[in-house]
Design a protein around this motif. Structure first.
Motif, PDB file in Angstrom:
ATOM      1  N   ALA A 165      35.037  39.994  46.259  1.00 31.84           N
ATOM      2  CA  ALA A 165      34.833  38.668  45.316  1.00 31.84           C
ATOM      3  C   ALA A 165      36.034  37.981  45.295  1.00 31.84           C
ATOM      4  O   ALA A 165      37.216  38.354  45.364  1.00 31.84           O
ATOM      5  N   ALA A 166      35.849  36.644  45.161  1.00 31.90           N
ATOM      6  CA  ALA A 166      37.018  35.911  45.432  1.00 31.90           C
ATOM      7  C   ALA A 166      37.268  34.721  44.229  1.00 31.90           C
ATOM      8  O   ALA A 166      35.897  34.426  43.696  1.00 31.90           O
ATOM      9  N   ILE A 167      38.085  33.887  44.304  1.00 33.91           N
ATOM     10  CA  ILE A 167      38.160  32.851  43.127  1.00 33.91           C
ATOM     11  C   ILE A 167      37.112  31.810  43.661  1.00 33.91           C
ATOM     12  O   ILE A 167      36.958  31.274  44.912  1.00 33.91           O
ATOM     13  N   GLY A 168      36.460  31.154  42.849  1.00 31.67           N
ATOM     14  CA  GLY A 168      35.324  30.214  42.965  1.00 31.67           C
ATOM     15  C   GLY A 168      33.852  30.860  43.022  1.00 31.67           C
ATOM     16  O   GLY A 168      32.831  30.256  43.055  1.00 31.67           O
ATOM     17  N   ASP A 169      33.884  32.388  43.223  1.00 35.30           N
ATOM     18  CA  ASP A 169      32.492  32.853  43.339  1.00 35.30           C
ATOM     19  C   ASP A 169      31.821  33.098  41.864  1.00 35.30           C
ATOM     20  O   ASP A 169      32.556  33.156  40.995  1.00 35.30           O
ATOM     21  N   GLN A 170      30.670  33.135  41.764  1.00 32.50           N
ATOM     22  CA  GLN A 170      29.945  33.528  40.378  1.00 32.50           C
ATOM     23  C   GLN A 170      29.200  34.779  40.823  1.00 32.50           C
ATOM     24  O   GLN A 170      28.545  35.304  41.370  1.00 32.50           O
ATOM     25  N   ILE A 171      29.781  35.632  39.721  1.00 27.17           N
ATOM     26  CA  ILE A 171      29.469  37.181  39.811  1.00 27.17           C
ATOM     27  C   ILE A 171      28.773  37.679  38.603  1.00 27.17           C
ATOM     28  O   ILE A 171      28.906  37.052  37.445  1.00 27.17           O
ATOM     29  N   ARG A 172      27.908  38.785  38.843  1.00 25.13           N
ATOM     30  CA  ARG A 172      27.627  39.668  37.472  1.00 25.13           C
ATOM     31  C   ARG A 172      27.996  40.943  37.870  1.00 25.13           C
ATOM     32  O   ARG A 172      27.739  41.757  39.093  1.00 25.13           O
ATOM     33  N   MET A 173      28.428  41.636  36.555  1.00 25.44           N
ATOM     34  CA  MET A 173      28.668  43.047  36.783  1.00 25.44           C
ATOM     35  C   MET A 173      28.649  43.639  35.402  1.00 25.44           C
ATOM     36  O   MET A 173      28.440  42.912  34.433  1.00 25.44           O
ATOM     37  N   SER A 174      28.023  45.042  35.637  1.00 29.07           N
ATOM     38  CA  SER A 174      27.477  45.813  34.510  1.00 29.07           C
ATOM     39  C   SER A 174      27.963  47.440  34.501  1.00 29.07           C
ATOM     40  O   SER A 174      28.680  47.781  35.752  1.00 29.07           O
ATOM     41  N   GLY A 175      28.335  47.750  33.359  1.00 30.56           N
ATOM     42  CA  GLY A 175      28.950  49.203  33.176  1.00 30.56           C
ATOM     43  C   GLY A 175      29.181  49.428  31.798  1.00 30.56           C
ATOM     44  O   GLY A 175      28.399  49.417  30.864  1.00 30.56           O
ATOM     45  N   TYR A 176      30.262  50.007  31.530  1.00 29.51           N
ATOM     46  CA  TYR A 176      30.826  50.321  30.131  1.00 29.51           C
ATOM     47  C   TYR A 176      32.129  49.844  29.848  1.00 29.51           C
ATOM     48  O   TYR A 176      32.976  49.832  30.754  1.00 29.51           O
TER      49      TYR A 176
END
Length: 332
Positions: A165-176
């Protein structure tokens, strides 16, 4: 020929370095407003969890992890910090092997109407700073829709995705959202609300799923990686070649340099011939034929003053010993 090849390789190396430096100006550029996904309008989802505390081992250290809430977040990456970076001291001192990366993200109002372009973001070891040059932009900024996330992960494949993942990326993460600690007095908790600020306001996420939903600057990332690694490898090769020539190449005699000058003339490389003749004269200052040949080259190149000086030296040496056969006529 090898020297000409080396010259071309050095030029190619400099071109690769220029391309790499140019890519650094664009590789971390934030995307245009039109490229922002609708998903980024949503706030993070935080729900109760009944997952019990658990432990795991990383780098020879056992960590205790206590889940606080299930958590899912999507946003635009605006700043990063890698825990294994050269200037990161704290993670090593605290033996924190779980926090592999900090990811600072914005969403909601902060990605609407391109506001993020009017703000600047910077990450420290555990922090994310935001500032603006205008009051208007600062007043529009929503501090509850920015999050600095301490990202924890142990699965190799998951870590690989996170590290890409880098600056400018659109991301989704999940966990706790979690607290974690180890027996060496280290402990860290997590914010569980988006409206806090300052120390303790960051989210600590034990990540179980991670996705880059849209790359920010894919072409510049490829160009940066390709030019950077190519320049590094070519630079090592050229350095080795130059070191070999400097330390291990057999020193040539003046006669050998003179022979190389004759070969260069036959190949049409007059500048190389001049260089070889200068090396020949450095080793044998009284080599009359080298002055004679160099004078002829200077004359052909229109350097009449240099040609006259070399001919005067040739005649001076010729007067001191027997006449020297003419080596020039058949070459020029």
């Amino acid at each position: 020929m090898p020297q000409d090849l080396k010259k071309h390789l050095w030029r190619f190396f400099l071109a690769l370095c220029a391309m790499w430096l140019l890519s650094l100006l664009f590789v971390n550029a934030l995307p245009d407003q039109a490229d922002i996904l609708r998903d980024l309008a949503s706030d993070p989802l935080q729900t109760e969890t009944d997952r019990p505390a658990f432990s795991l081992e990383k780098g020879g250290i056992e960590y205790g992890i206590t889940p606080l809430f299930s958590y899912s977040i999507q946003g635009l990456v605006v700043s990063l910090h890698h825990s294994d970076s050269l200037f990161d001291i704290s993670h090593g001192l605290w033996q924190d092997n779980l926090n592999i990366k900090d990811i600072c993200m914005v969403w909601g109002d902060n990605v609407r109407d391109g506001l993020y372009h009017e703000l600047s973001f910077k990450s420290g070891e555990f922090t994310c700073f935001v500032q603006s040059d205008t009051y208007e932009a600062w007043n529009r900024f929503n501090g509850e829709q920015l999050s600095n996330n301490h990202v924890l992960a142990v699965d190799p494949e998951l870590k690989s995705r996170i590290m890409k993942a880098a600056i400018g990326d659109q991301i989704r993460m999940s966990g706790y959202l979690v607290t974690y600690s180890h027996s060496g007095w280290f402990s860290r908790s997590s914010s569980t609300t988006r409206d806090d600020t300052g120390d303790g306001a960051c989210e600590t996420i034990f990540v179980e799923d991670f996705e880059i939903i849209r790359r920010g600057n894919p072409i510049w990332h490829v160009l940066s990686a390709a030019s950077g690694w190519s320049a590094f490898c070519l630079g090592l090769f050229l350095f080795s070649w130059t070191a070999k020539d400097f330390f291990f190449t057999r020193r040539l005699t003046s006669e050998q340099h003179f022979d190389l000058a004759e070969e260069a003339i036959l190949d049409g490389n007059l500048r190389t011939a001049l260089k070889e003749l200068s090396l020949a004269l450095k080793g044998s200052p009284d080599m009359a034929k080298a002055y004679q040949l160099r004078a002829a080259i200077h004359e052909q190149m229109g350097r009449f003053q240099e040609a006259s000086q070399d001919m005067e030296m040739y005649k001076h040496l010729q007067r001191e010993r027997d006449a020297v056969p003419d080596h020039v006529a058949d070459l020029l």
